[in-house]
Design a protein around this motif. Structure first.
Motif, mmCIF file in Angstrom:
data_model
loop_
_atom_site.group_PDB
_atom_site.id
_atom_site.type_symbol
_atom_site.label_atom_id
_atom_site.label_comp_id
_atom_site.label_asym_id
_atom_site.label_seq_id
_atom_site.Cartn_x
_atom_site.Cartn_y
_atom_site.Cartn_z
ATOM 1 N N TYR A 150 0.839 -1.207 0.000
ATOM 2 C CA TYR A 150 0.000 0.000 0.000
ATOM 3 C C TYR A 150 0.874 1.257 0.000
ATOM 4 C CZ TYR A 150 -4.555 -2.264 0.942
ATOM 5 O OH TYR A 150 -5.726 -2.988 0.871
ATOM 6 N N ARG A 151 1.903 1.245 0.834
ATOM 7 C CA ARG A 151 2.789 2.415 0.913
ATOM 8 C C ARG A 151 3.468 2.671 -0.422
ATOM 9 N NH1 ARG A 151 7.720 3.817 0.939
ATOM 10 N NH2 ARG A 151 8.431 1.667 0.675
ATOM 11 N N MET A 152 3.987 1.613 -1.031
ATOM 12 C CA MET A 152 4.673 1.732 -2.314
ATOM 13 C C MET A 152 3.718 2.203 -3.406
ATOM 14 S SD MET A 152 6.869 -1.817 -2.044
ATOM 15 C CE MET A 152 7.362 -1.825 -3.767
ATOM 16 N N PHE A 153 2.529 1.643 -3.407
ATOM 17 C CA PHE A 153 1.527 1.990 -4.421
ATOM 18 C C PHE A 153 1.118 3.463 -4.277
ATOM 19 C CE2 PHE A 153 -2.084 -0.439 -6.770
ATOM 20 C CZ PHE A 153 -2.022 0.462 -7.820
ATOM 21 N N HIS A 154 0.864 3.883 -3.053
ATOM 22 C CA HIS A 154 0.517 5.289 -2.804
ATOM 23 C C HIS A 154 1.620 6.210 -3.318
ATOM 24 C CE1 HIS A 154 -0.062 9.095 -0.733
ATOM 25 N NE2 HIS A 154 1.117 8.925 -0.160
ATOM 26 N N LYS A 155 2.853 5.901 -2.979
ATOM 27 C CA LYS A 155 3.983 6.750 -3.372
ATOM 28 C C LYS A 155 4.099 6.844 -4.889
ATOM 29 C CE LYS A 155 8.987 7.215 -2.729
ATOM 30 N NZ LYS A 155 10.192 6.616 -2.082
ATOM 31 N N GLN A 156 3.955 5.701 -5.566
ATOM 32 C CA GLN A 156 4.076 5.671 -7.022
ATOM 33 C C GLN A 156 2.958 6.474 -7.685
ATOM 34 O OE1 GLN A 156 6.258 3.767 -9.052
ATOM 35 N NE2 GLN A 156 5.214 4.005 -11.019
ATOM 36 N N LEU A 157 1.723 6.282 -7.229
ATOM 37 C CA LEU A 157 0.587 6.963 -7.847
ATOM 38 C C LEU A 157 0.639 8.467 -7.597
ATOM 39 C CD1 LEU A 157 -2.028 6.652 -9.438
ATOM 40 C CD2 LEU A 157 -3.226 6.227 -7.276
ATOM 41 N N LYS A 158 1.021 8.857 -6.400
ATOM 42 C CA LYS A 158 1.131 10.273 -6.083
ATOM 43 C C LYS A 158 2.191 10.949 -6.950
ATOM 44 C CE LYS A 158 1.831 13.445 -2.183
ATOM 45 N NZ LYS A 158 2.043 13.537 -0.709
ATOM 46 N N GLN A 159 3.332 10.305 -7.099
ATOM 47 C CA GLN A 159 4.410 10.877 -7.912
ATOM 48 C C GLN A 159 3.999 10.951 -9.379
ATOM 49 O OE1 GLN A 159 7.432 12.142 -6.673
ATOM 50 N NE2 GLN A 159 7.480 12.980 -8.759
ATOM 51 N N PHE A 160 3.325 9.921 -9.850
ATOM 52 C CA PHE A 160 2.838 9.907 -11.229
ATOM 53 C C PHE A 160 1.916 11.093 -11.494
ATOM 54 C CE2 PHE A 160 -1.092 8.768 -13.512
ATOM 55 C CZ PHE A 160 -0.611 8.796 -14.815
ATOM 56 N N CYS A 161 0.955 11.310 -10.588
ATOM 57 C CA CYS A 161 0.009 12.413 -10.766
ATOM 58 C C CYS A 161 0.718 13.762 -10.712
ATOM 59 C CB CYS A 161 -1.094 12.345 -9.715
ATOM 60 S SG CYS A 161 -2.261 10.988 -9.974
ATOM 61 N N TYR A 162 1.687 13.884 -9.825
ATOM 62 C CA TYR A 162 2.468 15.119 -9.728
ATOM 63 C C TYR A 162 3.205 15.385 -11.036
ATOM 64 C CZ TYR A 162 6.101 18.403 -8.245
ATOM 65 O OH TYR A 162 6.940 19.482 -8.159
ATOM 66 N N ASN A 163 3.813 14.344 -11.580
ATOM 67 C CA ASN A 163 4.568 14.495 -12.825
ATOM 68 C C ASN A 163 3.670 14.890 -13.989
ATOM 69 O OD1 ASN A 163 6.878 13.734 -11.457
ATOM 70 N ND2 ASN A 163 6.876 11.626 -12.209
ATOM 71 N N LYS A 164 2.444 14.387 -13.996
ATOM 72 C CA LYS A 164 1.515 14.651 -15.091
ATOM 73 C C LYS A 164 0.693 15.921 -14.883
ATOM 74 C CE LYS A 164 2.304 11.124 -17.773
ATOM 75 N NZ LYS A 164 2.737 11.302 -19.175
ATOM 76 N N GLY A 165 0.745 16.472 -13.682
ATOM 77 C CA GLY A 165 -0.056 17.652 -13.384
ATOM 78 C C GLY A 165 -1.511 17.333 -13.099
ATOM 79 N N TYR A 166 -1.805 16.074 -12.721
ATOM 80 C CA TYR A 166 -3.167 15.669 -12.383
ATOM 81 C C TYR A 166 -3.449 15.966 -10.912
ATOM 82 C CZ TYR A 166 -2.964 12.890 -16.717
ATOM 83 O OH TYR A 166 -2.839 12.483 -18.021
ATOM 84 N N THR A 167 -4.656 16.410 -10.621
ATOM 85 C CA THR A 167 -5.041 16.671 -9.235
ATOM 86 C C THR A 167 -5.179 15.345 -8.497
ATOM 87 O OG1 THR A 167 -6.218 18.678 -9.887
ATOM 88 C CG2 THR A 167 -6.736 17.751 -7.716
#
Length: 202
Positions: A150-167
């Motif tokens: 869960y921790r790894m998945f959260h970190k990956q998804l959050k970083q992905f959204c940040y990189n793409k500019g998604y809220t």
């Protein structure tokens, strides 16, 4: 000035319920629960992709928004099972590879929504719940393994959204205890956050 009434379409798995008390919300829960790994698949059993696109086409692009909610079932069940039964040769672990692959599939769907001009927000996954192997699935991770996924998945998804500019709606960080489980105050049951999470700005 006339008030603009916004409709929020909350799309996804059973965790959509935590948004149920928002004004103007329409909950669209698909069955069976959609996985992020199959979120790009037009032929998945949940038809999640198809329902997302159909909803996007009928939304008012000027005032409506969509919140996408999926990934928790991947973290709880599917990623560890794939890691055990279908390990891949990669840099890092196959758990990391499967998380990246699920995110990559999600990216395809989110890009289509972006191209349609859809106003969407990506809801992250919550902390792990303490439900045991309720569905009696093979290769169910233990508590330590699950909370780490869960921790790894959260970190990956959050970083992905940040990189793409998604809220990105972070429903992990404010509600996780020191061990990576949902804080008692925010538990609805052994898996879900309760509606108290809406008191936290996001």
């Amino acid at each position: 000035m006339q008030e603009i009434n916004m409709t929020t379409y909350v799309m996804g798995d059973s965790h959509t319920r935590m948004f149920s008390q928002l004004d103007g919300v329409v909950i669209v829960k698909t069955e069976p629960a959609p996985t992020m790994f199959n979120s790009h698949n037009k032929n998945s059993s949940s038809k999640f992709y198809n329902i997302i696109m159909e909803t996007a086409d009928k939304m008012d692009k000027y005032k409506d928004r969509m919140i996408l909610v999926c990934g928790e079932i991947d973290a709880r069940i599917h990623i560890y099972h794939k890691h055990i039964t279908m390990p891949v040769q990669c840099l890092g672990t196959s758990i990391e590879w499967y998380i990246a692959e699920a995110t990559s599939h999600y990216e395809q769907t989110l890009k289509e929504l972006e191209d349609k001009g859809t106003n969407f927000l990506v809801c992250g996954i919550p902390p792990a719940g303490k439900q045991g192997n309720f569905y009696k699935v093979p290769n169910y991770a233990d508590d330590n393994q699950r909370t780490e996924i869960y921790r790894m998945f959260h970190k990956q998804l959050k970083q992905f959204c940040y990189n793409k500019g998604y809220t990105f709606i972070d429903v992990y960080t404010p509600f996780s205890d020191s061990k990576g489980f949902i804080k008692e105050k925010y538990i609805e049951d052994e898996v879900h956050l309760n509606v108290r999470f809406q008191a936290i700005p996001w």
